[in-house]
Design a protein around this motif. Structure first.
Motif, short mmCIF file in Angstrom:
data_model
loop_
_atom_site.label_atom_id
_atom_site.label_comp_id
_atom_site.label_asym_id
_atom_site.label_seq_id
_atom_site.Cartn_x
_atom_site.Cartn_y
_atom_site.Cartn_z
N GLU A 101 -6.24 -17.37 15.25
CA GLU A 101 -7.45 -18.15 15.01
C GLU A 101 -7.17 -19.63 14.70
O GLU A 101 -8.08 -20.46 14.72
N LYS A 102 -5.91 -19.97 14.48
CA LYS A 102 -5.55 -21.39 14.33
C LYS A 102 -5.86 -22.17 15.60
O LYS A 102 -6.00 -23.40 15.56
N TYR A 103 -5.98 -21.45 16.71
CA TYR A 103 -6.20 -22.11 18.01
C TYR A 103 -7.62 -21.88 18.52
O TYR A 103 -7.91 -22.09 19.69
N PRO A 106 -13.02 -25.40 18.18
CA PRO A 106 -13.76 -25.97 17.05
C PRO A 106 -15.27 -25.84 17.24
O PRO A 106 -15.75 -25.95 18.38
N PRO A 107 -16.01 -25.62 16.18
CA PRO A 107 -17.47 -25.51 16.30
C PRO A 107 -18.06 -26.77 16.92
O PRO A 107 -17.70 -27.89 16.55
N GLY A 108 -18.94 -26.59 17.90
CA GLY A 108 -19.62 -27.72 18.52
C GLY A 108 -18.82 -28.47 19.55
O GLY A 108 -19.30 -29.45 20.11
N ALA A 109 -17.58 -28.02 19.84
CA ALA A 109 -16.74 -28.73 20.80
C ALA A 109 -17.34 -28.64 22.20
O ALA A 109 -17.91 -27.62 22.58
N GLY A 114 -9.60 -22.97 23.82
CA GLY A 114 -9.37 -22.36 22.52
C GLY A 114 -9.23 -20.86 22.61
O GLY A 114 -9.36 -20.25 23.68
N TYR A 115 -8.97 -20.23 21.47
CA TYR A 115 -8.77 -18.79 21.37
C TYR A 115 -10.09 -18.09 21.06
O TYR A 115 -10.86 -18.54 20.21
#
Length: 343
Positions: A101-103, A106-109, A114-115
């Motif tokens: 989940e580190k990857y 991001p919200p709203g990207a 991402g993962y």
């Protein structure tokens, strides 16, 4: 942050022989009901090292017209390069959820990278039995290394090496597709972005599923890409729709599976087919795949190639017809596709 946790769900319920209702497909979509079990023609296999170039062009073009999907062997990517790509991807998905989940996206990207991100709207409230990681691998100017795992340590090197080789395969396929339409060899690649073409890698991870007869890994869809070049692991699962029947794709070690995507269908004015496909899951083993989606830059305008249309001066293409598709920016096509809006 909302991230799909299919793997965790699978681990907790696998021994119970049941799955939550949100993963159960309607009966008319269930693999046990809809997979065709009779005699069917095999998905075409193409030898990219064929010395008969005209024969190679014909094989690629015929498969793209009739199936929209084919497998390529002798493609020139060393077996050890593919094996390393698979090894590091598998190791990433075996990490604890909090590490993966580190990857996460991001919200709203605006980017889809991402993962565990969900790429499409799910209108019926159902879920797919899949987890994934998505990031760009080419060109270098487009890469955001925030989404490339640092663990396992060899992940970056393996993906960069694979990216070097996959471009050569893509160039050969675009050339065959162009020649198969009676065009200049570089016509198709130029029309989807040329050297600015984006290579987007998605690693799909389908955990063991207690009821593979009821669930799907990925629902039926066509790819919005120009081409998709896919490496599978040894666990079968890819199915394609041919003549109204869902047909299993045979596993061929070290072969690449080539999907004709929406953009090539548009460019060819429908002469090449964007293939409808889906993914089933397995009760005993995790299935994985590494598709690379070849996509135009977001601002790139895509439409039927003028050389293929009727009423074009100097046209030597015998089946020139009126345009069957709209011409629009790729970002606009993508927005409509992902949000299930009319094109």
């Amino acid at each position: 942050m909302e991230v799909e946790r299919v793997q965790a769900v699978a681990s907790s319920i696998l021994s119970k022989g049941a799955i939550p209702a949100e993963y159960i497909r309607p009966q008319q979509e269930q693999p046990s009901v809809t997979t065709y079990r009779g005699l069917v023609p095999k998905i075409p296999s193409v030898d990219l090292a064929d010395a008969d170039h005209e024969g190679l062009v014909r094989a690629v073009a015929d498969a793209s017209r009739e199936w929209g999907l084919f497998q390529v062997v002798n493609h020139g990517i060393p077996a050890e390069v593919i094996a390393e790509l698979q090894r590091v991807g598998k190791e990433f998905f075996e990490l604890p959820t909090e590490e993966k989940e580190k990857y996460a996206r991001p919200p709203g990207a605006q980017s889809l990278e991402g993962y565990g991100t969900r790429l499409q709207k799910n209108l019926d409230g159902k879920k797919s039995w899949v987890d994934h990681l998505f990031h760009k691998i080419w060109p270098p100017s487009s890469i955001d290394y925030r989404f490339w795992p640092a663990n396992p340590p060899a992940y970056r090197e393996a993906n960069e090496e694979y990216a070097k080789h996959i471009q050569k395969v893509a160039d050969k396929l675009f050339g065959c597709l162009s020649l198969g339409l009676g065009l200049e060899e570089d016509a198709m690649k130029k029309a989807v972005g040329g050297d600015d073409l984006q290579y987007n890698l998605k690693i799909n991870y389908y955990p063991p599923c207690p009821r593979p007869d009821l669930a799907l890994g990925v629902l039926p869809h066509t790819d919005l890409s120009a081409l998709t070049l896919l490496v599978p692991n040894e666990v079968p699962g890819l199915q394609v729709l041919k003549d109204g029947k869902w047909i299993d794709a045979e596993y061929i070690p070290n072969a690449l599976i080539v999907h004709i995507g929406d953009q090539v269908e548009i460019l060819s004015n429908g002469e090449y087919r964007s293939v409808l496909h889906r993914t089933t899951v397995n009760k005993e083993k995790a299935r994985m795949s590494w598709p690379v989606f070849l996509e135009p830059p977001m601002e790139w305008v895509v439409g039927p190639l003028p050389q293929l249309l009727a009423n074009q001066e100097g046209k030597d293409h015998a089946s020139g017809e009126p345009p069957k598709y709209k011409t629009k920016k790729f970002k606009d096509y993508m927005y409509c596709k992902l949000n299930k809006l009319p094109q």
